[in-house]
Design an enzyme around this catalytic site. Structure first.
Site, PDB file in Angstrom:
ATOM      1  N   HIS A 202       4.457 -49.760 -22.610  1.00 55.77           N
ATOM      2  CA  HIS A 202       5.506 -48.739 -22.687  1.00 55.77           C
ATOM      3  C   HIS A 202       6.317 -48.945 -23.961  1.00 55.77           C
ATOM      4  CE1 HIS A 202       8.707 -46.061 -21.457  1.00 55.77           C
ATOM      5  NE2 HIS A 202       9.586 -47.035 -21.541  1.00 55.77           N
TER       6      HIS A 202
ATOM      7  N   HIS B 260      12.382 -44.986 -12.429  1.00 55.00           N
ATOM      8  CA  HIS B 260      12.707 -43.573 -12.647  1.00 55.00           C
ATOM      9  C   HIS B 260      12.052 -42.704 -11.567  1.00 55.00           C
ATOM     10  CE1 HIS B 260      14.700 -44.608 -16.314  1.00 55.00           C
ATOM     11  NE2 HIS B 260      13.616 -44.895 -16.995  1.00 55.00           N
TER      12      HIS B 260
ATOM     13  N   HIS C 195      14.779 -48.487 -25.426  1.00 58.07           N
ATOM     14  CA  HIS C 195      14.868 -47.034 -25.294  1.00 58.07           C
ATOM     15  C   HIS C 195      16.301 -46.701 -24.864  1.00 58.07           C
ATOM     16  CE1 HIS C 195      10.246 -46.346 -24.754  1.00 58.07           C
ATOM     17  NE2 HIS C 195      10.576 -46.725 -25.970  1.00 58.07           N
TER      18      HIS C 195
ATOM     19  N   ASP D  85      10.180 -49.987 -16.523  1.00 59.01           N
ATOM     20  CA  ASP D  85       9.425 -48.898 -17.153  1.00 59.01           C
ATOM     21  C   ASP D  85       7.938 -49.179 -17.335  1.00 59.01           C
ATOM     22  OD1 ASP D  85      11.700 -47.466 -17.110  1.00 59.01           O
ATOM     23  OD2 ASP D  85      11.842 -47.124 -19.261  1.00 59.01           O
TER      24      ASP D  85
ATOM     25  N   ASP E  29      17.851 -45.076 -22.756  1.00 57.44           N
ATOM     26  CA  ASP E  29      18.328 -45.094 -21.367  1.00 57.44           C
ATOM     27  C   ASP E  29      18.344 -46.503 -20.786  1.00 57.44           C
ATOM     28  OD1 ASP E  29      15.519 -44.865 -21.637  1.00 57.44           O
ATOM     29  OD2 ASP E  29      15.296 -44.268 -19.537  1.00 57.44           O
ATOM     30  N   HIS E  30      18.147 -47.488 -21.631  1.00 62.63           N
ATOM     31  CA  HIS E  30      18.189 -48.879 -21.172  1.00 62.63           C
ATOM     32  C   HIS E  30      19.177 -49.734 -21.960  1.00 62.63           C
ATOM     33  CE1 HIS E  30      14.714 -48.633 -18.380  1.00 62.63           C
ATOM     34  NE2 HIS E  30      14.506 -47.539 -19.095  1.00 62.63           N
TER      35      HIS E  30
ATOM     36  N   HIS F  40      13.824 -53.351 -22.869  1.00 63.70           N
ATOM     37  CA  HIS F  40      13.393 -52.740 -24.127  1.00 63.70           C
ATOM     38  C   HIS F  40      14.578 -51.896 -24.586  1.00 63.70           C
ATOM     39  CE1 HIS F  40      12.551 -49.723 -21.085  1.00 63.70           C
ATOM     40  NE2 HIS F  40      12.264 -48.792 -21.981  1.00 63.70           N
TER      41      HIS F  40
END
Lengths: 268, 268
Positions: free
Chosen positions: B185, B252, B98, B207, B100-101, B96
Site C-alpha cells: 500500500h 476503512h 498518507h 491499510d 488520512d494517517h 505510513h
C-alpha cells in the site's frame, strides 16, 4: 526490396470502467475502446504484433467487457481483408499475454513466436490480481497445462508449435523495427517503434499507455504489476519518441483509433 | 502496572469510489468510510498509532473525498473525550504518511515519533501517482520543505520536533505491541498486533487491507506502490492473525467500524 508497410488490423472493441483506463483518476463509467493487432510487411518477413482478443473467450470469462467483433474483425477475417491468411505470417511477437493481445495466436501454429522471457512464466503463474488478464491460455500449451485450462487449446496445438523464443531488453526484430522493453503494465511488456521510408517513425505505445491522455498525464491503466516501472516506461517512451520525431499511436484510445488507417489502408 | 488499553479515536469519515477501495473490482459508486487513530495506554507509555486526517487539508486539496468530521472527531477533540490532551502522548507511530494517517501529527510536537525509515523520503519524493496520498506534509518540516509546501506547517514546527526515528522490519514498540511490516500500500506500511490481558490479541490490519472483504478476497486498495508486495503482506497478516488467534480490525470498513468500541470505551 519493398518498403516496409504497417497495417492496423481492427479487432473490434471492449468496454471497461473509466477507473480501469485511468488508474485512480477516472472518471468512472463505461468506456468502449478498440483492440487491434499490427501487421508489419517487411523485407525480412511478415511480423504480427499481438493478435487481439477471442470473442468466445471474452463472452465466457469476461462478458462484462461487452465485446463487439464482426467477422472481419477476427484475426483470420482481418487478414483476409488484405488478401492474406494466417499461414502467410512469419513471426508473431506478443507485447504481453493479456487476453486482448494473444487471443488470435492459436491461428499461427507455423509462425516463429517471440515474447519477453518472463511473460510465459507469468501466464503460468500470474499474481492473484492478474488472473483475468492472463485468462486466455490458448496461445501456449505450457501455460494452459500450468493453469489447468487445456480445454482452451485447439486440437492441433502442441508444446512445440506454441513455444516462444524468450527475449529481454530492447532489440530490433527486423531492420528498423525496434522492440522497446516497457514493463509495468505487465512484467514483460513491450512498445514498438517502426521506421518507414515515407513518413516519420511510428511509435506504437501499446499498453504502456492506453490513450493519448494516459501518456500526456502519466496515468497508466489500473491493470499493472509494477506501477513505478510503469511510470518509468511511459517517460522513456515519450523521450524516445521525441528523440526520433516519432508519431504516437495508442492501443486502447477510441478517439485516436478512429483516425488510424485500417482495413486495406496502410502506413509506409 | 495497569493492563494495556486500546482506544479507537473516531476521526470522521471520507468518500471514495468503490474502484478505489476494491482495486479493479469495485463496484463503482461512492463509498463512505471511517478514518480513525488508535491510542494504546501501556505500562511503557501512551502510544498513538496514526493521527487521522485534517479537515481543512482535505477540503483544500481533496474536497471530492467529502470529509465529515465533528469537533469530537478531531485529534484534540477525540483525546479530550477520554480526558487527555496531545501532550499526554509519549510516542506517535505512523503506519505510513498518507494524509488520512498523519493529519493530526502536528498536535504532538513533544512526542517521540517513529515510522519506517523509507516513509519520510517517500513523502519528500513520492511517485507521481502518490502525490495526493502524500499531500499533507504538516507532519514533517523536512518533507514540507522538500515539496515546497512549508505553508502547511504550524508556526511551532521545527526540524527537531518533527524528526522521526526510522525503523524497518517487524519489532515490538512496547511489550506485546507488535509492529508488522506490511509494504505494498505504501513503501513503509505497517500493521499492528496488540496483546491484551483479557481478550484475544487485536490485529489492526490498517491499510494493508481496508475492509474485511479486502482481506478475505486478497483485494488491496487501488492506492498502492507495489501490488505484489501488497498481496504478500495480506497473506502474511492473515497467517499471523491465525497463528496468534487474533481478532481482525479494519481501517476503512464502515460496516465493521460501527461495531467497534469508540469514545470512552476501550479494549483491554
Amino acid at each position: 526490396m519493398t518498403d516496409t508497410k504497417v497495417y492496423f488490423l481492427d479487432g473490434g472493441s471492449l468496454v471497461l470502467d473509466g477507473y480501469h483506463i485511468f488508474w485512480n483518476r477516472g472518471p468512472g463509467g463505461e468506456v468502449r475502446f478498440p483492440s487491434y493487432s499490427i501487421l508489419i510487411e517487411h523485407a525480412e518477413g511478415r511480423f504480427m504484433i499481438d493478435t487481439g482478443y477471442d470473442y468466445d473467450h471474452v463472452m465466457k470469462v469476461l462478458p462484462f467487457e461487452k465485446p463487439i467483433q464482426t467477422k472481419d474483425q477476427t484475426m483470420p477475417g482481418a487478414l483476409k481483408l488484405i488478401g492474406l491468411e494466417p499461414n502467410d505470417i512469419d513471426v508473431v511477437f506478443n507485447t504481453h499475454f493479456h487476453f486482448d493481445h494473444c487471443g488470435g495466436n492459436k491461428y499461427f501454429p507455423y509462425a516463429r513466436k517471440v515474447c519477453h522471457r518472463l511473460e510465459v512464466p507469468q501466464a503460468c503463474n500470474p499474481a492473484p490480481f492478474e488472473h483475468l488478464g492472463y485468462s486466455d491460455l490458448s496461445f501456449s500449451v505450457e501455460a494452459a497445462e500450468a493453469r489447468g485450462l487445456t480445454d482452451q487449446l485447439l486440437p492441433d496445438a502442441t508444446a512445440a508449435n506454441t513455444a516462444f523464443e524468450g527475449v529481454e531488453g530492447d532489440f530490433e526484430i527486423a531492420k528498423g523495427v525496434h522492440m522497446l522493453f516497457a514493463p509495468g503494465h505487465a512484467v514483460g511488456n513491450y512498445a514498438v517503434m517502426i521506421e518507414l521510408a515515407h513518413r516519420r517513425p511510428m511509435m506504437l505505445v501499446l499498453d504502456a499507455a492506453y490513450t493519448r491522455r494516459s501518456l500526456e498525464t502519466l496515468c497508466q491503466s489500473s491493470f499493472h504489476i509494477d506501477p513505478v516501472k510503469g511510470i518509468e516506461s511511459m517517460r522513456r517512451i515519450k523521450a524516445y519518441a521525441e528523440d526520433h520525431d516519432a508519431e504516437l499511436f495508442f492501443s486502447h484510445d477510441m478517439e485516436s483509433f478512429e483516425t488510424y488507417r485500417t482495413g486495406t489502408q496502410f502506413y509506409s
